[in-house]
Design a protein around this motif. Structure first.
Motif, PDB file in Angstrom:
ATOM      1  N   SER A 145     -36.051  26.918 -17.504  1.00  0.00           N
ATOM      2  CA  SER A 145     -34.589  26.908 -17.566  1.00  0.00           C
ATOM      3  C   SER A 145     -34.048  25.714 -16.782  1.00  0.00           C
ATOM      4  O   SER A 145     -33.012  25.145 -17.102  1.00  0.00           O
ATOM      5  CB  SER A 145     -34.013  28.212 -17.014  1.00  0.00           C
ATOM      6  OG  SER A 145     -34.225  28.269 -15.624  1.00  0.00           O
ATOM      7  N   LEU A 146     -34.788  25.313 -15.741  1.00  0.00           N
ATOM      8  CA  LEU A 146     -34.379  24.148 -14.967  1.00  0.00           C
ATOM      9  C   LEU A 146     -34.739  22.859 -15.684  1.00  0.00           C
ATOM     10  O   LEU A 146     -33.966  21.912 -15.732  1.00  0.00           O
ATOM     11  CB  LEU A 146     -35.142  24.130 -13.637  1.00  0.00           C
ATOM     12  CG  LEU A 146     -34.476  24.772 -12.432  1.00  0.00           C
ATOM     13  CD1 LEU A 146     -35.441  24.753 -11.269  1.00  0.00           C
ATOM     14  CD2 LEU A 146     -33.216  24.004 -12.081  1.00  0.00           C
ATOM     15  N   THR A 147     -35.923  22.824 -16.251  1.00  0.00           N
ATOM     16  CA  THR A 147     -36.426  21.552 -16.776  1.00  0.00           C
ATOM     17  C   THR A 147     -35.806  21.165 -18.106  1.00  0.00           C
ATOM     18  O   THR A 147     -35.867  20.004 -18.478  1.00  0.00           O
ATOM     19  CB  THR A 147     -37.954  21.584 -16.936  1.00  0.00           C
ATOM     20  OG1 THR A 147     -38.290  22.803 -17.576  1.00  0.00           O
ATOM     21  CG2 THR A 147     -38.626  21.485 -15.617  1.00  0.00           C
ATOM     22  N   SER A 172     -39.424  22.745 -10.603  1.00  0.00           N
ATOM     23  CA  SER A 172     -39.133  21.892 -11.750  1.00  0.00           C
ATOM     24  C   SER A 172     -40.312  21.800 -12.691  1.00  0.00           C
ATOM     25  O   SER A 172     -40.168  21.570 -13.872  1.00  0.00           O
ATOM     26  CB  SER A 172     -38.742  20.494 -11.283  1.00  0.00           C
ATOM     27  OG  SER A 172     -39.891  19.783 -10.878  1.00  0.00           O
ATOM     28  N   GLY A 197     -32.827  20.689 -18.800  1.00  0.00           N
ATOM     29  CA  GLY A 197     -31.784  19.695 -18.556  1.00  0.00           C
ATOM     30  C   GLY A 197     -32.325  18.405 -17.961  1.00  0.00           C
ATOM     31  O   GLY A 197     -31.681  17.371 -18.023  1.00  0.00           O
ATOM     32  N   LEU A 198     -33.493  18.458 -17.362  1.00  0.00           N
ATOM     33  CA  LEU A 198     -34.065  17.276 -16.721  1.00  0.00           C
ATOM     34  C   LEU A 198     -35.279  16.823 -17.515  1.00  0.00           C
ATOM     35  O   LEU A 198     -36.183  17.604 -17.768  1.00  0.00           O
ATOM     36  CB  LEU A 198     -34.482  17.608 -15.289  1.00  0.00           C
ATOM     37  CG  LEU A 198     -33.332  17.925 -14.327  1.00  0.00           C
ATOM     38  CD1 LEU A 198     -33.880  18.349 -12.983  1.00  0.00           C
ATOM     39  CD2 LEU A 198     -32.406  16.737 -14.159  1.00  0.00           C
ATOM     40  N   LYS A 232     -31.153  15.245  -7.741  1.00  0.00           N
ATOM     41  CA  LYS A 232     -30.790  15.689  -9.104  1.00  0.00           C
ATOM     42  C   LYS A 232     -31.255  17.127  -9.324  1.00  0.00           C
ATOM     43  O   LYS A 232     -30.548  17.945  -9.913  1.00  0.00           O
ATOM     44  CB  LYS A 232     -31.414  14.760 -10.158  1.00  0.00           C
ATOM     45  CG  LYS A 232     -30.698  13.426 -10.295  1.00  0.00           C
ATOM     46  CD  LYS A 232     -30.180  13.199 -11.717  1.00  0.00           C
ATOM     47  CE  LYS A 232     -29.199  12.033 -11.807  1.00  0.00           C
ATOM     48  NZ  LYS A 232     -29.758  10.725 -11.469  1.00  0.00           N
ATOM     49  N   MET A 233     -32.469  17.429  -8.845  1.00  0.00           N
ATOM     50  CA  MET A 233     -33.012  18.794  -8.950  1.00  0.00           C
ATOM     51  C   MET A 233     -32.098  19.797  -8.264  1.00  0.00           C
ATOM     52  O   MET A 233     -31.809  20.863  -8.777  1.00  0.00           O
ATOM     53  CB  MET A 233     -34.372  18.895  -8.246  1.00  0.00           C
ATOM     54  CG  MET A 233     -35.541  18.373  -8.993  1.00  0.00           C
ATOM     55  SD  MET A 233     -35.745  19.203 -10.545  1.00  0.00           S
ATOM     56  CE  MET A 233     -35.689  20.894 -10.027  1.00  0.00           C
ATOM     57  N   GLU A 234     -31.686  19.411  -7.031  1.00  0.00           N
ATOM     58  CA  GLU A 234     -30.849  20.333  -6.261  1.00  0.00           C
ATOM     59  C   GLU A 234     -29.519  20.574  -6.953  1.00  0.00           C
ATOM     60  O   GLU A 234     -29.005  21.687  -6.952  1.00  0.00           O
ATOM     61  CB  GLU A 234     -30.661  19.819  -4.825  1.00  0.00           C
ATOM     62  CG  GLU A 234     -31.864  20.165  -3.959  1.00  0.00           C
ATOM     63  CD  GLU A 234     -32.045  19.236  -2.767  1.00  0.00           C
ATOM     64  OE1 GLU A 234     -31.064  18.559  -2.383  1.00  0.00           O
ATOM     65  OE2 GLU A 234     -33.171  19.191  -2.230  1.00  0.00           O
ATOM     66  N   LYS A 235     -28.985  19.524  -7.574  1.00  0.00           N
ATOM     67  CA  LYS A 235     -27.734  19.694  -8.310  1.00  0.00           C
ATOM     68  C   LYS A 235     -27.897  20.702  -9.436  1.00  0.00           C
ATOM     69  O   LYS A 235     -26.964  21.404  -9.805  1.00  0.00           O
ATOM     70  CB  LYS A 235     -27.245  18.350  -8.870  1.00  0.00           C
ATOM     71  CG  LYS A 235     -26.327  17.639  -7.907  1.00  0.00           C
ATOM     72  CD  LYS A 235     -25.705  16.395  -8.555  1.00  0.00           C
ATOM     73  CE  LYS A 235     -25.395  15.369  -7.477  1.00  0.00           C
ATOM     74  NZ  LYS A 235     -25.561  13.993  -7.931  1.00  0.00           N
ATOM     75  N   MET A 236     -29.112  20.757 -10.011  1.00  0.00           N
ATOM     76  CA  MET A 236     -29.372  21.722 -11.076  1.00  0.00           C
ATOM     77  C   MET A 236     -29.710  23.097 -10.492  1.00  0.00           C
ATOM     78  O   MET A 236     -29.957  24.042 -11.226  1.00  0.00           O
ATOM     79  CB  MET A 236     -30.547  21.268 -11.952  1.00  0.00           C
ATOM     80  CG  MET A 236     -30.420  19.889 -12.539  1.00  0.00           C
ATOM     81  SD  MET A 236     -29.192  19.757 -13.859  1.00  0.00           S
ATOM     82  CE  MET A 236     -30.001  20.629 -15.189  1.00  0.00           C
TER      83      MET A 236
END
Ligand code: TYM
Length: 348
Positions: A134-136, A129, A138-139, A118-122
């Motif tokens: 900016s990454l987190t 993460s 969405g997760l 899922k991380m890689e998809k983002m």
């Protein structure tokens, strides 16, 4: 005695991968033990708390839970022999997950492949993460923590056997490690749960891309067969399924992943093993004839499940009744375990 626990997310309708990887074993495990004659205690949960680790529309979530309940019953889950319930109706799931959160090392979760993918998809890595906002954004924390809640699900009922597909093996290993860690940190409380995976169908592959697994989250509906698909839809999905240009039918998951996936499905639909399936198809030369045979086997197997499913979907009163009863029974067992846990930890 054997205590069986498993769960399914109420996100979208169940597909053939869910059925062959897990649900067939869920129903089989309702039978008495062949040697001892003992009846297992089965807990089957519609895991709505897991579903909300990704955004869900409230009205569709509510509806999806009823649809999944109807599907499970139609597939053969018998509410007299199994406790079928919605996870969020038993508050102890969240409580035990919190206690496990307080002993589980963050690193154990960072290693989970479902999280990493899922991380890689983002577009990021696990290390990022934890710091890169900016990454987190969405997760969510819940998604990272998902496997701890899953461990709580199983261990709350002191589950000994967990029927799942291959993709859940890593989560199950984590549950075993959390059980051992809790027992060592406090006092012996939890048995180590074992996975039960079907040998031939532990990983049913996508019809479009036989290198990846059949999944509810694949954007293409042609990648999966939903248990509710009509005969016409099944026909056209199998007709479009990716195969190869090699003549005849043979089982070779590496060289012929598409054909092998269809053979695995065909064998499972007819309750025979893959080698028997190859024998049965030895007279076939054209891909079309092979696909026709696979299609007919699926339609024949799903037909009774679908008619029962449509009957149950029209009987919301019955579904609610089954789920109320399941929640009550699960809640009693869960509370007993939690009393022990609270005492062991020093909260009581
Ligand atoms: P979920 O809802 O994704 O899938 C339900 C079950 O179907 C299996 N499965 C497959 N098996 C073979 N081939 C496939 N292509 C395929 N796709 C899905 C899954 O392995 C699973 O057994 N985290 C779990 C739900 C869960 C759970 C639990 C399971 C929550 N708590 C405790 C066991 C024990 C999940 O998301 O399953």
């Amino acid at each position: 005695a054997r205590r069986v626990f498993s769960g399914i997310q109420p996100t979208g309708t169940p597909h053939l991968g869910n059925y062959l990887g897990a649900l067939v074993n869920w129903t089989r495990l309702q039978e008495a033990d062949a040697t001892t004659g003992e009846l297992p205690l089965n807990y089957y949960s519609i895991v709505d708390l897991h579903a909300i680790t990704m955004p869900q529309e409230p009205a569709s979530l509510r509806q999806a839970k009823l649809d999944v309940a109807a599907t499970l019953l139609a597939c053969g889950i018998d509410p007299k022999r199994s406790i079928l319930f919605e996870q969020s109706r038993v508050r102890c799931h969240a409580e035990l997950a919190w206690i496990f959160n307080c002993i589980t090392p963050v690193g154990w979760l960072g290693r989970m492949t479902q999280w990493k993918s899922k991380m890689e998809k983002m577009g990021g890595s696990h290390a990022q993460s934890l710091t890169d906002e900016s990454l987190t954004s969405g997760l969510k924390m819940g998604l990272f923590d998902y496997p701890v809640l899953q461990a709580a699900d199983i261990l709350l009922y002191k589950g000994t056997h967990v029927p799942v597909g291959q993709d859940q093996m890593q989560h199950l290993e984590l549950a075993r490690n959390i059980a051992a860690l809790f027992n060592k940190t406090f006092e012996y409380t939890f048995p180590k749960p074992e996975a039960i995976v079907p040998p031939a169908t532990k990983r049913v592959m996508s019809l479009r891309d036989p290198a990846s697994k059949m999944s509810k989250s694949d954007p293409s509906d042609y990648s999966r067969l939903n248990l509710v698909d009509s005969p016409d839809v099944i026909r056209s999905k199998i007709a479009k399924a990716t195969t190869d240009g090699i003549r005849g039918v043979s089982y070779d998951p590496v060289e012929r992943p598409g054909v092998s996936n269809l053979l695995g499905i065909y064998a499972a639909m007819r309750d025979i093993d893959v080698h028997e399936a190859v024998k049965e198809c030895s007279d076939i030369t054209s891909t079309k004839a092979f696909k026709d045979r696979v299609t007919e086997s699926i339609i024949a197997r799903l037909q009774p499940i679908q008619s029962e499913l449509f009957r149950l979907q029209a009987d919301k009163g019955y579904l609610v009744c089954v789920l109320d009863d399941g929640a009550l029974r699960a809640d009693q067992a869960a509370k007993d375990t939690m009393e022990q846990v609270y005492k062991a930890v020093g909260l009581r």
